[in-house]
Each structure stands twice: as C-alpha cells, then as structure tokens.
Design a protein around this motif. Structure first.
Motif, PDB file in Angstrom:
ATOM      1  N   GLU A  55      67.067  73.724  35.986  1.00  0.00           N
ATOM      2  CA  GLU A  55      66.110  74.784  36.562  1.00  0.00           C
ATOM      3  C   GLU A  55      64.899  74.267  37.168  1.00  0.00           C
ATOM      4  OE1 GLU A  55      64.134  79.011  35.211  1.00  0.00           O
ATOM      5  OE2 GLU A  55      65.268  77.828  33.650  1.00  0.00           O
ATOM      6  N   ALA A  56      64.712  74.563  38.417  1.00  0.00           N
ATOM      7  CA  ALA A  56      63.443  74.085  38.953  1.00  0.00           C
ATOM      8  C   ALA A  56      62.901  74.969  40.171  1.00  0.00           C
ATOM      9  CB  ALA A  56      64.040  72.621  39.575  1.00  0.00           C
ATOM     10  N   ASP A  57      61.760  74.530  40.752  1.00  0.00           N
ATOM     11  CA  ASP A  57      61.215  75.283  41.931  1.00  0.00           C
ATOM     12  C   ASP A  57      61.900  74.792  43.230  1.00  0.00           C
ATOM     13  OD1 ASP A  57      59.286  76.775  40.509  1.00  0.00           O
ATOM     14  OD2 ASP A  57      57.841  75.282  40.561  1.00  0.00           O
ATOM     15  N   ALA A  58      61.735  75.419  44.107  1.00  0.00           N
ATOM     16  CA  ALA A  58      62.312  75.019  45.249  1.00  0.00           C
ATOM     17  C   ALA A  58      62.114  73.800  45.785  1.00  0.00           C
ATOM     18  CB  ALA A  58      61.788  76.053  46.682  1.00  0.00           C
ATOM     19  N   GLU A  59      63.237  73.226  46.185  1.00  0.00           N
ATOM     20  CA  GLU A  59      63.336  71.737  46.565  1.00  0.00           C
ATOM     21  C   GLU A  59      64.631  71.209  47.289  1.00  0.00           C
ATOM     22  OE1 GLU A  59      63.592  69.689  42.926  1.00  0.00           O
ATOM     23  OE2 GLU A  59      65.159  70.801  41.962  1.00  0.00           O
ATOM     24  N   ARG A  60      64.593  70.105  47.885  1.00  0.00           N
ATOM     25  CA  ARG A  60      65.787  69.469  48.367  1.00  0.00           C
ATOM     26  C   ARG A  60      66.314  68.302  47.881  1.00  0.00           C
ATOM     27  NH1 ARG A  60      68.360  69.932  53.615  1.00  0.00           N
ATOM     28  NH2 ARG A  60      69.187  67.694  54.131  1.00  0.00           N
ATOM     29  N   PHE A  61      67.654  68.188  47.690  1.00  0.00           N
ATOM     30  CA  PHE A  61      68.002  66.793  47.100  1.00  0.00           C
ATOM     31  C   PHE A  61      68.988  66.166  48.179  1.00  0.00           C
ATOM     32  CE2 PHE A  61      68.060  69.562  42.892  1.00  0.00           C
ATOM     33  CZ  PHE A  61      67.349  68.776  42.381  1.00  0.00           C
ATOM     34  N   THR A  62      68.695  65.004  48.537  1.00  0.00           N
ATOM     35  CA  THR A  62      69.262  64.103  49.514  1.00  0.00           C
ATOM     36  C   THR A  62      69.929  62.697  48.762  1.00  0.00           C
ATOM     37  OG1 THR A  62      67.782  64.757  50.927  1.00  0.00           O
ATOM     38  CG2 THR A  62      69.066  63.058  51.625  1.00  0.00           C
ATOM     39  N   ARG A  63      71.207  62.687  48.893  1.00  0.00           N
ATOM     40  CA  ARG A  63      71.893  61.484  48.679  1.00  0.00           C
ATOM     41  C   ARG A  63      71.989  60.785  49.512  1.00  0.00           C
ATOM     42  NH1 ARG A  63      73.107  57.929  44.311  1.00  0.00           N
ATOM     43  NH2 ARG A  63      75.686  57.602  43.899  1.00  0.00           N
ATOM     44  N   THR A  64      71.405  59.495  49.820  1.00  0.00           N
ATOM     45  CA  THR A  64      71.576  58.583  50.965  1.00  0.00           C
ATOM     46  C   THR A  64      72.577  57.524  50.898  1.00  0.00           C
ATOM     47  OG1 THR A  64      69.743  57.311  50.637  1.00  0.00           O
ATOM     48  CG2 THR A  64      69.398  59.409  51.804  1.00  0.00           C
ATOM     49  N   PRO A  65      73.139  56.870  51.967  1.00  0.00           N
ATOM     50  CA  PRO A  65      73.724  55.590  51.526  1.00  0.00           C
ATOM     51  C   PRO A  65      72.984  54.636  50.964  1.00  0.00           C
ATOM     52  CG  PRO A  65      74.222  56.352  53.899  1.00  0.00           C
ATOM     53  CD  PRO A  65      73.168  57.441  53.211  1.00  0.00           C
ATOM     54  N   ALA A  66      71.825  54.564  51.135  1.00  0.00           N
ATOM     55  CA  ALA A  66      70.861  53.276  50.491  1.00  0.00           C
ATOM     56  C   ALA A  66      70.753  53.738  48.751  1.00  0.00           C
ATOM     57  CB  ALA A  66      69.615  53.435  51.098  1.00  0.00           C
ATOM     58  N   LEU A  67      70.812  55.023  48.587  1.00  0.00           N
ATOM     59  CA  LEU A  67      70.923  55.157  47.180  1.00  0.00           C
ATOM     60  C   LEU A  67      72.261  55.125  46.623  1.00  0.00           C
ATOM     61  CD1 LEU A  67      68.448  58.602  47.196  1.00  0.00           C
ATOM     62  CD2 LEU A  67      67.888  56.237  46.350  1.00  0.00           C
ATOM     63  N   SER A  83      71.454  80.725  39.302  1.00  0.00           N
ATOM     64  CA  SER A  83      70.915  81.703  40.029  1.00  0.00           C
ATOM     65  C   SER A  83      70.330  81.032  41.194  1.00  0.00           C
ATOM     66  CB  SER A  83      69.764  82.003  39.115  1.00  0.00           C
ATOM     67  OG  SER A  83      69.042  81.145  38.698  1.00  0.00           O
ATOM     68  N   GLY A  84      69.629  81.849  42.153  1.00  0.00           N
ATOM     69  CA  GLY A  84      69.181  81.239  43.622  1.00  0.00           C
ATOM     70  C   GLY A  84      70.250  81.032  44.350  1.00  0.00           C
ATOM     71  N   THR A  85      69.857  80.568  45.483  1.00  0.00           N
ATOM     72  CA  THR A  85      70.906  79.712  46.366  1.00  0.00           C
ATOM     73  C   THR A  85      70.651  78.584  46.848  1.00  0.00           C
ATOM     74  OG1 THR A  85      69.472  80.694  48.426  1.00  0.00           O
ATOM     75  CG2 THR A  85      71.056  82.372  47.419  1.00  0.00           C
ATOM     76  N   ALA A  86      71.522  77.940  47.589  1.00  0.00           N
ATOM     77  CA  ALA A  86      71.552  76.416  48.171  1.00  0.00           C
ATOM     78  C   ALA A  86      72.481  76.506  49.334  1.00  0.00           C
ATOM     79  CB  ALA A  86      71.899  75.687  47.122  1.00  0.00           C
ATOM     80  N   THR A  87      71.754  75.598  50.092  1.00  0.00           N
ATOM     81  CA  THR A  87      72.813  75.230  51.445  1.00  0.00           C
ATOM     82  C   THR A  87      73.082  73.459  50.924  1.00  0.00           C
ATOM     83  OG1 THR A  87      71.422  76.305  52.853  1.00  0.00           O
ATOM     84  CG2 THR A  87      72.560  74.582  53.765  1.00  0.00           C
ATOM     85  N   PHE A  88      74.451  73.623  50.987  1.00  0.00           N
ATOM     86  CA  PHE A  88      75.330  72.417  50.528  1.00  0.00           C
ATOM     87  C   PHE A  88      75.912  71.669  51.801  1.00  0.00           C
ATOM     88  CE2 PHE A  88      79.301  70.768  48.447  1.00  0.00           C
ATOM     89  CZ  PHE A  88      78.906  69.303  48.183  1.00  0.00           C
ATOM     90  N   ILE A  89      75.689  70.481  51.941  1.00  0.00           N
ATOM     91  CA  ILE A  89      76.039  69.583  53.023  1.00  0.00           C
ATOM     92  C   ILE A  89      76.787  68.236  52.434  1.00  0.00           C
ATOM     93  CG2 ILE A  89      75.717  68.480  55.054  1.00  0.00           C
ATOM     94  CD1 ILE A  89      73.243  70.222  55.551  1.00  0.00           C
ATOM     95  N   SER A 112      73.662  66.483  50.437  1.00  0.00           N
ATOM     96  CA  SER A 112      72.287  67.151  50.230  1.00  0.00           C
ATOM     97  C   SER A 112      72.458  68.518  49.811  1.00  0.00           C
ATOM     98  CB  SER A 112      71.496  67.218  51.453  1.00  0.00           C
ATOM     99  OG  SER A 112      72.108  68.185  52.588  1.00  0.00           O
ATOM    100  N   PHE A 113      71.412  68.959  48.928  1.00  0.00           N
ATOM    101  CA  PHE A 113      71.379  70.455  48.384  1.00  0.00           C
ATOM    102  C   PHE A 113      69.998  70.857  48.840  1.00  0.00           C
ATOM    103  CE2 PHE A 113      74.614  69.030  45.779  1.00  0.00           C
ATOM    104  CZ  PHE A 113      75.569  70.175  45.392  1.00  0.00           C
ATOM    105  N   ASP A 114      69.896  71.903  49.647  1.00  0.00           N
ATOM    106  CA  ASP A 114      68.496  72.452  49.976  1.00  0.00           C
ATOM    107  C   ASP A 114      68.240  74.155  49.173  1.00  0.00           C
ATOM    108  OD1 ASP A 114      66.323  73.217  50.797  1.00  0.00           O
ATOM    109  OD2 ASP A 114      66.900  73.279  53.095  1.00  0.00           O
ATOM    110  N   TYR A 115      67.320  74.044  48.282  1.00  0.00           N
ATOM    111  CA  TYR A 115      67.095  75.280  47.503  1.00  0.00           C
ATOM    112  C   TYR A 115      65.805  75.802  47.943  1.00  0.00           C
ATOM    113  CZ  TYR A 115      70.507  73.081  44.336  1.00  0.00           C
ATOM    114  OH  TYR A 115      71.595  72.545  43.540  1.00  0.00           O
ATOM    115  N   PRO A 116      65.861  76.979  48.597  1.00  0.00           N
ATOM    116  CA  PRO A 116      64.887  77.545  49.229  1.00  0.00           C
ATOM    117  C   PRO A 116      63.809  78.232  48.196  1.00  0.00           C
ATOM    118  CG  PRO A 116      66.647  79.131  49.550  1.00  0.00           C
ATOM    119  CD  PRO A 116      67.136  77.716  48.799  1.00  0.00           C
ATOM    120  N   ARG A 117      64.246  78.400  47.266  1.00  0.00           N
ATOM    121  CA  ARG A 117      63.525  79.001  46.143  1.00  0.00           C
ATOM    122  C   ARG A 117      63.940  78.573  44.648  1.00  0.00           C
ATOM    123  NH1 ARG A 117      66.343  83.250  48.624  1.00  0.00           N
ATOM    124  NH2 ARG A 117      67.967  84.220  47.396  1.00  0.00           N
TER     125      ARG A 117
END
Length: 352
Positions: A55-67, A83-89, A112-117
């Motif tokens: 559970e967290a505030d609005a944020e964006r997670f990114t998993r890159t080739p380097a990681l 709860s909340g929404t996300a854009t998943f790519i 990546s996951f983008d959580y706007p709130r």
C-alpha cells in the motif's frame, strides 16, 4: 512489514525504493507527488511462493533491462489490485487496471506500473520454472488486465484475497501443498487466457511431451539425465513433468531406463570383429554401475547382457548353459534352446 512511517522525510523515497527492490525484484520507484511519501509492504513465504501486500502513495514502478540483469532468478508474478488504479505495460501492450483486476507479468522482461493515486495491491511471485507453462502462453497474457467479475477469475479472486490475508505460519508440508495448488491455479488461468474457448491446450502439452521425449533420446548417455535435469532444461517443475506422463503408461524414470536398455540391447546384438564389453556398453548409455545394469537388463529381458549377446550373435548354435535352462521346459536341441532364449528375451522366433 517494511514501512516509511518512522523514516525521515528526506530518506523516505530512497528507503522505499530499496524496500520494494529487496522484497519483490529490483525496480526504479518514482513518486508522482512532491510531498512526504508514505508506503508499506508486508511479505511472507508459502513454500516457494512469496505473497506480498503493498500500500503506497501515487508512484511509478519501472523494471528496466539493466535491473533485470541484476536478478538471479526468473520469476512470474500475479498481481491482484485491491484499491486504486494502475496503467500496466509489458510486451508492447498497455492495460488499465482497476480494483479487482488481475495482471500476470514476467520479471525477465521489462515492464512498468503507473499508479496515479494511492493504491493497494497483492503480489504473488513464484519461480518461472515451477509453473510449467510455455513462454509463448505467458507472453499472450502479459500486458493485459484480467477481470475477476466472471469466468475463472471470479473463482480465483476470493481464494487469492484470503491467501494474502493469511499471514499466520503454516507447517512446511501444508505450505508446500498450498503453493502447489496456487501454481496449478495460475497455470490454469494462463491457459484459459492464452487459449480462449479451450482451443488446443492439449496441442501445447503434446508438443512439450514430444520435446521431452526427444531430449531423453538425445541424452541417454548422460548419467546425470533425470527428471530433475529434464524439468530444469525445459523450464518446468518436476511435478508438472510427472503430470505430463500420467497418461503415457510409464513414468519419466522408467522411460529413461527403458530407452537405455533398448540401446544397450541393440548394441550388444551387433555382429563385428570386436565384441564390446558389457561394462563399456552400459557406461556408454548412461549406466554408472555395471551390476545395476545387469540386474535391470535381466529384469527386462529375462537373460543377462552376455547371454543376450550370445543369443543374438551366435552362428553355430552353441548357447551358454544358463540360456538352455530358461523357463518354459528343457529344450531338446540347440535350435530349441535358441528359440527358448529368444522368447524369454522378448524377441520374435528365428525365421527359416
């Protein structure tokens, strides 16, 4: 439980980035707001399955080739949005995820996951190799949101929610069994989504079974050939490998031994100027112990490897004493003895 609650404001983002990367997989975490960040993540293990609630505030997670290159293990994850929404790519596809939706993703490919709130989600991670699902099937499912309003998702949702809330410890045997059940459920979910309407799931199974059989045939001489090594090569679990063979009338271990014995029998039956020793033939086809090979050969064919060789290569009708006393009556002639020996060895009778 890892939380930013007691961390100084200036260190919260760094702390949270490290907490998420250690708990799940290495990722870059970027808050969307400028104010003090708040987040918490709780995790427990269920056999080889890891269950996390975040559970967290609005944020964006990114998993890159380097990681990804920093990770030592290939994992598949299933997320349940609480709860909340996300854009998943992932894999070139973008999905809007709402509360109640499921997402499947492969940690060996960028996403990546983008959580706007502010949001809450459950994350179930397991080793890729235990899932027993083709890579092509997983790729068809990633980058999309799976509704739990109907179908198999509706059955899966309450089970996963209950499992995520059950943080009490389980005895190891129960934990392993529960983890196995989750694996089966996730494999079913992927199969349902990657083969809509149930089209051709058996075809994928048949292809995998054929690849396993070919692998066995090509590696019979390897003494380390085993269900464990086969499962590891094909990136499936040993449990799923055994399930593949449930309808085949044999087990993986028996098939390996059967094929080795067949090749040994074929080589011992060849006529030539030089006669290979029994131990050399056994070693060439993956048998470590000559004594074990002889016992297995006699159990399968009714004669010893040396007797088999003599039966198949003799030109003058002479047979060893052990062969002339095979079950089925005492043979009257050398030809009768040859016939008795071939019958006991599972061979067709001589012609002519």
């Amino acid at each position: 439980m890892l939380t930013t609650a007691s961390v100084p404001d200036r260190d919260k983002v760094t702390y949270w980035n490290n907490a998420v990367s250690r708990t799940l997989v290495p990722m870059t975490v970027a808050p969307r707001d400028d104010g003090p960040f708040d987040g918490r993540i709780a995790t427990y293990r269920l056999g080889y399955l890891q269950v996390s609630t975040m559970e967290a505030d609005a944020e964006r997670f990114t998993r890159t080739p380097a990681l990804i290159a920093r990770s030592s293990e290939a994992l598949v994850a299933v997320g349940l949005q609480v709860s909340g929404t996300a854009t998943f790519i992932q894999d070139g596809r973008r999905a809007k995820v709402v509360a109640g939706d499921l997402v499947v993703y492969d940690t060996t490919r960028p996403y990546s996951f983008d959580y706007p709130r502010r949001f809450a989600t459950h994350v179930f991670q397991l080793p890729r190799h235990v899932l027993g699902v083709a890579d092509s099937d997983i790729r068809q499912v990633t980058g999309s949101a799976i509704s739990t309003g109907d179908g198999f998702g509706a059955m899966l949702h309450p089970f996963l929610a209950t499992l995520a809330a059950s943080t009490d410890g389980y005895p190891p045997a129960i934990a392993d069994r529960l983890a196995g059940n989750v694996v089966d459920l996730f494999a079913t979910l992927i199969a349902e989504r990657s083969h809509p309407g149930g089209t051709n799931p058996d075809t994928a199974r048949s292809h995998l079974l054929m690849r396993v059989r070919n692998h066995i045939n090509q590696n019979l001489g390897d003494p380390d050939l085993s269900p464990e090594s086969i499962a590891r090569t094909h990136r499936i679990s040993v449990r799923y490998l055994h399930r593949l063979f449930q309808g085949e009338g044999t087990t993986v271990g028996r098939l390996i031994q059967q094929r080795r014995l067949e090749e040994c029998g074929r080589e011992l039956a060849r006529r030539g100027r030089t006669t290979p020793t029994v131990s050399a033939v056994a070693q060439r086809w993956g048998f470590v112990s000559p004594a074990h090979f002889s016992r297995a050969f006699r159990g399968a064919y009714g004669v010893s490897p040396r007797e088999w060789h003599n039966l198949r290569t003799t030109q003058d009708g002479a047979l060893p004493t052990a062969v002339t006393s095979l079950p089925g009556g005492v043979p009257k002639t050398a030809a009768d003895a040859r016939g008795a020996g071939r019958q006991a060895a599972g061979l067709p009778p001589f012609r002519g």
